[in-house]
Design an enzyme around this catalytic site. Structure first.
Site, short mmCIF file in Angstrom:
data_model
loop_
_atom_site.label_atom_id
_atom_site.label_comp_id
_atom_site.label_asym_id
_atom_site.label_seq_id
_atom_site.Cartn_x
_atom_site.Cartn_y
_atom_site.Cartn_z
N GLY A 66 51.70 44.73 31.23
CA GLY A 66 52.51 43.59 31.66
C GLY A 66 53.53 43.88 32.73
O GLY A 66 54.55 43.19 32.82
N ARG B 199 33.00 32.68 23.82
CA ARG B 199 33.96 32.54 24.91
C ARG B 199 34.48 31.12 25.03
O ARG B 199 35.66 30.87 25.27
CB ARG B 199 33.30 32.91 26.24
CG ARG B 199 33.57 34.31 26.67
CD ARG B 199 32.93 34.62 28.01
NE ARG B 199 32.39 35.96 28.00
CZ ARG B 199 33.13 37.05 28.13
NH1 ARG B 199 34.42 36.97 28.33
NH2 ARG B 199 32.57 38.24 28.07
N HIS C 159 44.60 41.50 42.03
CA HIS C 159 43.59 42.56 41.94
C HIS C 159 44.05 43.74 42.79
O HIS C 159 44.53 43.53 43.92
CB HIS C 159 42.24 42.04 42.43
CG HIS C 159 41.16 43.06 42.32
ND1 HIS C 159 40.58 43.39 41.11
CD2 HIS C 159 40.57 43.86 43.25
CE1 HIS C 159 39.68 44.34 41.30
NE2 HIS C 159 39.65 44.64 42.59
C1 GRF Z 1 47.14 45.65 37.72
O1 GRF Z 1 46.79 46.76 38.50
C2 GRF Z 1 46.42 44.41 38.19
O2 GRF Z 1 46.22 44.39 39.57
C3 GRF Z 1 45.11 44.51 37.47
O3 GRF Z 1 45.42 45.03 36.20
C4 GRF Z 1 46.62 45.78 36.28
C5 GRF Z 1 47.57 45.19 35.30
O4 GRF Z 1 48.75 45.95 35.18
N1 GRF Z 1 44.45 43.23 37.43
P1 GRF Z 1 50.02 45.33 34.44
O5 GRF Z 1 49.56 44.94 33.04
O6 GRF Z 1 50.47 44.14 35.22
O7 GRF Z 1 51.02 46.41 34.41
#
Ligand code: GRF
Length: 218
Positions: free
Chosen positions: A14, A67, A111
């Site tokens: 998070g 889902r 991403h």
């Molecule tokens: C991040 O690198 C995000 O880009 C990817 O998953 C990771 C999540 O990290 N989708 P966090 O939980 O926000 O620390």
């Protein structure tokens, strides 16, 4: 002006959620994090949400037959909280077309690559294997294809000779923590429009706003 009621969907650490919370704590922010939703009951991000006094809920996908029923519960919860924008932040569930279409242009993701390059998992390992000189991060509206959709904000991050996946991930994460709040501020400020599947910022294609160097944005 009423603040944009925003939910953050997480599965783990998070840290991007925290960056969004921190941005929304500013008095002039145009968004508020009204709900954090996790599919994992012990996700570390839930503790961060509690520390920030933000309501959170766990909807455990394993409790649902499929889902569709899991996502129906997620949508119901988001709508019960009058959520206007959903931010995926390390939410590790693939989403069906039904969910993605329901939240079309109200659902964004971050991403850790310069999309459309390096979609999917193990991004940094693959970046290093390819020997590319720059990677980065992308905030985009979500479409049904994984890690695809109109790009809102990107930042480029250099790949250094001594990088391993962890060091590169840490450098990209710094950029993520700047890009995600910036993208949220653009949307909440009413500055984005999706036209022909491209994001137009402030009524014009604005590369300066959509390509941002992490060091340029406070
Ligand atoms: C991040 O690198 C995000 O880009 C990817 O998953 C990771 C999540 O990290 N989708 P966090 O939980 O926000 O620390």
């Amino acid at each position: 002006m009423a603040k944009l009621k925003t939910a953050v969907l997480i599965s783990g650490r998070g840290s991007n959620m925290q960056a969004l919370i921190d941005y929304c704590a500013a008095p002039n922010a145009t968004a508020e994090i009204a709900l954090v939703l996790s599919n994992i009951s012990d996700a570390a991000g839930l503790d961060r949400a509690a520390e920030a006094n933000i309501p959170s809920i766990t909807i455990d996908h394993k409790q649902y037959a499929d889902r569709a029923s899991f996502e129906a519960a997620v949508t119901q919860t988001l709508e019960d909280h009058d959520i206007q924008l959903v931010c995926l932040a390390g939410f590790m569930r693939l989403l069906t077309n039904t969910f993605v279409d329901h939240w079309r242009d109200r659902l964004i993701n971050i991403h850790p690559s310069l999309l459309p390059a390096f979609k999917g998992l193990d991004t940094h390992e693959r970046v290093l294997a390819e020997g590319v000189r720059f990677t980065g991060c992308t905030v985009h509206y979500v479409r049904s294809e994984m890690d695809a959709g109109p790009i809102i904000v990107q930042a480029a991050v250099p790949v250094l000779p001594d990088d391993d996946p962890e060091s590169l991930a840490m450098r990209v994460l710094v950029a993520e923590h700047r890009c995600y709040p910036y993208a949220l501020s653009l949307i909440a400020g009413g500055k984005t429009q999706v036209i022909n599947e491209k994001v137009v910022i402030d009524g014009a294609q604005a590369p300066g706003a959509t390509f941002l160097n992490p060091t340029d944005v406070a």
